[in-house]
Design a protein around this motif. Structure first.
Motif, PDB file in Angstrom:
ATOM      1  N   LEU A  27       0.833  -1.201   0.000  1.00 53.99           N
ATOM      2  CA  LEU A  27       0.000   0.000   0.000  1.00 53.99           C
ATOM      3  C   LEU A  27       0.869   1.254   0.000  1.00 53.99           C
ATOM      4  O   LEU A  27       0.608   2.196  -0.760  1.00 53.99           O
ATOM      5  N   LYS A  28       1.919   1.247   0.809  1.00 56.49           N
ATOM      6  CA  LYS A  28       2.831   2.399   0.851  1.00 56.49           C
ATOM      7  C   LYS A  28       3.523   2.590  -0.507  1.00 56.49           C
ATOM      8  O   LYS A  28       3.714   3.715  -0.950  1.00 56.49           O
ATOM      9  N   ALA A  29       3.902   1.491  -1.144  1.00 58.33           N
ATOM     10  CA  ALA A  29       4.548   1.577  -2.456  1.00 58.33           C
ATOM     11  C   ALA A  29       3.584   2.149  -3.498  1.00 58.33           C
ATOM     12  O   ALA A  29       3.972   2.984  -4.314  1.00 58.33           O
ATOM     13  N   LEU A  30       2.316   1.732  -3.450  1.00 56.29           N
ATOM     14  CA  LEU A  30       1.327   2.254  -4.390  1.00 56.29           C
ATOM     15  C   LEU A  30       1.046   3.737  -4.131  1.00 56.29           C
ATOM     16  O   LEU A  30       0.884   4.516  -5.065  1.00 56.29           O
ATOM     17  N   GLU A  31       1.011   4.128  -2.855  1.00 58.01           N
ATOM     18  CA  GLU A  31       0.829   5.540  -2.525  1.00 58.01           C
ATOM     19  C   GLU A  31       2.014   6.365  -3.021  1.00 58.01           C
ATOM     20  O   GLU A  31       1.840   7.479  -3.527  1.00 58.01           O
ATOM     21  N   ALA A  32       3.222   5.811  -2.896  1.00 61.97           N
ATOM     22  CA  ALA A  32       4.415   6.508  -3.398  1.00 61.97           C
ATOM     23  C   ALA A  32       4.344   6.649  -4.918  1.00 61.97           C
ATOM     24  O   ALA A  32       4.680   7.706  -5.457  1.00 61.97           O
ATOM     25  N   GLU A  33       3.894   5.594  -5.624  1.00 59.55           N
ATOM     26  CA  GLU A  33       3.716   5.678  -7.077  1.00 59.55           C
ATOM     27  C   GLU A  33       2.761   6.807  -7.433  1.00 59.55           C
ATOM     28  O   GLU A  33       3.022   7.590  -8.350  1.00 59.55           O
ATOM     29  N   SER A  34       1.645   6.879  -6.706  1.00 61.78           N
ATOM     30  CA  SER A  34       0.656   7.931  -6.955  1.00 61.78           C
ATOM     31  C   SER A  34       1.262   9.308  -6.757  1.00 61.78           C
ATOM     32  O   SER A  34       1.033  10.223  -7.558  1.00 61.78           O
ATOM     33  N   ASP A  35       2.026   9.469  -5.684  1.00 66.09           N
ATOM     34  CA  ASP A  35       2.647  10.769  -5.402  1.00 66.09           C
ATOM     35  C   ASP A  35       3.635  11.170  -6.498  1.00 66.09           C
ATOM     36  O   ASP A  35       3.644  12.317  -6.951  1.00 66.09           O
ATOM     37  N   ILE A  36       4.464  10.230  -6.909  1.00 70.96           N
ATOM     38  CA  ILE A  36       5.454  10.509  -7.963  1.00 70.96           C
ATOM     39  C   ILE A  36       4.736  10.868  -9.260  1.00 70.96           C
ATOM     40  O   ILE A  36       5.092  11.842  -9.937  1.00 70.96           O
ATOM     41  N   ALA A  37       3.711  10.090  -9.596  1.00 65.37           N
ATOM     42  CA  ALA A  37       2.952  10.342 -10.818  1.00 65.37           C
ATOM     43  C   ALA A  37       2.269  11.708 -10.756  1.00 65.37           C
ATOM     44  O   ALA A  37       2.289  12.467 -11.734  1.00 65.37           O
TER      45      ALA A  37
END
Length: 176
Positions: A27-37
């Motif tokens: 979940l943290k990795a997906l949230e980080a992906e969202s933030d970067i995107a």
């Protein structure tokens, strides 16, 4: 004696968080992906002098980012071709930051959401046709996103489907 009780509680908490650690990490990795995107897309909107709001979400096992606003049709393009390219560029930006391949899904002005509804109807009609005729139904070529939507509708109806052909002419075939 309190040390024994405290240690048991700490061990229990540690064990419980360990059971959920993989899901929390994902979940943290997906949230980080969202933030970067989102950062990448905000910069792109600024450069292009376009107004748009960015919404971030987690959709199942992938990050989902949407750009909403007026006058964003240029970011979608004919049949979503610009959107597909923009999604790939955004995935590359995420990869550059994380070193991990991204399955991020990008939508602009609800194009994908609207297209998904259209494709679900196409899938239902193909299922009905395959059942009625008893012969395979070949659909027009589609993007991977579009094919997945149709495959899901076909599976939900209890039939099978497969993709045939080579990109960009790959299509779904619904089996009776």
């Amino acid at each position: 004696m309190t040390d024994g009780v405290q240690n048991e509680a700490e061990q229990s908490a540690s064990t419980n968080s360990g059971n959920n650690g993989g899901a929390d990490d994902r979940l943290k990795a997906l949230e980080a992906e969202s933030d970067i995107a989102a950062d990448y897309l905000e910069e792109l909107l600024d450069i292009a002098d376009l107004d748009g709001d960015i919404d971030m979400d987690i959709d199942g096992d992938r990050a989902a980012v949407s750009i909403v606003g007026a006058e964003l049709n240029n970011l979608v393009g004919e049949n979503g071709k610009v959107l597909e390219a923009l999604q790939e560029l955004t995935r590359l930006a995420v990869y550059r930051e994380t070193g991990e391949r991204s399955r991020l899904m990008l939508d602009v002005s609800n194009y994908r959401a609207n297209r998904k509804a259209e494709l679900e109807e196409v899938g239902r009609k193909a299922v009905d046709e395959a059942k009625a005729s008893g012969t395979p139904v070949r659909l027009d070529p589609m993007t991977p996103f579009e094919r997945k939507v149709v495959h899901d509708v076909v599976a939900a109806a209890g039939l099978t489907s497969e993709s045939e052909g080579e990109e960009p002419r790959r299509r779904v075939v619904v089996q009776p």
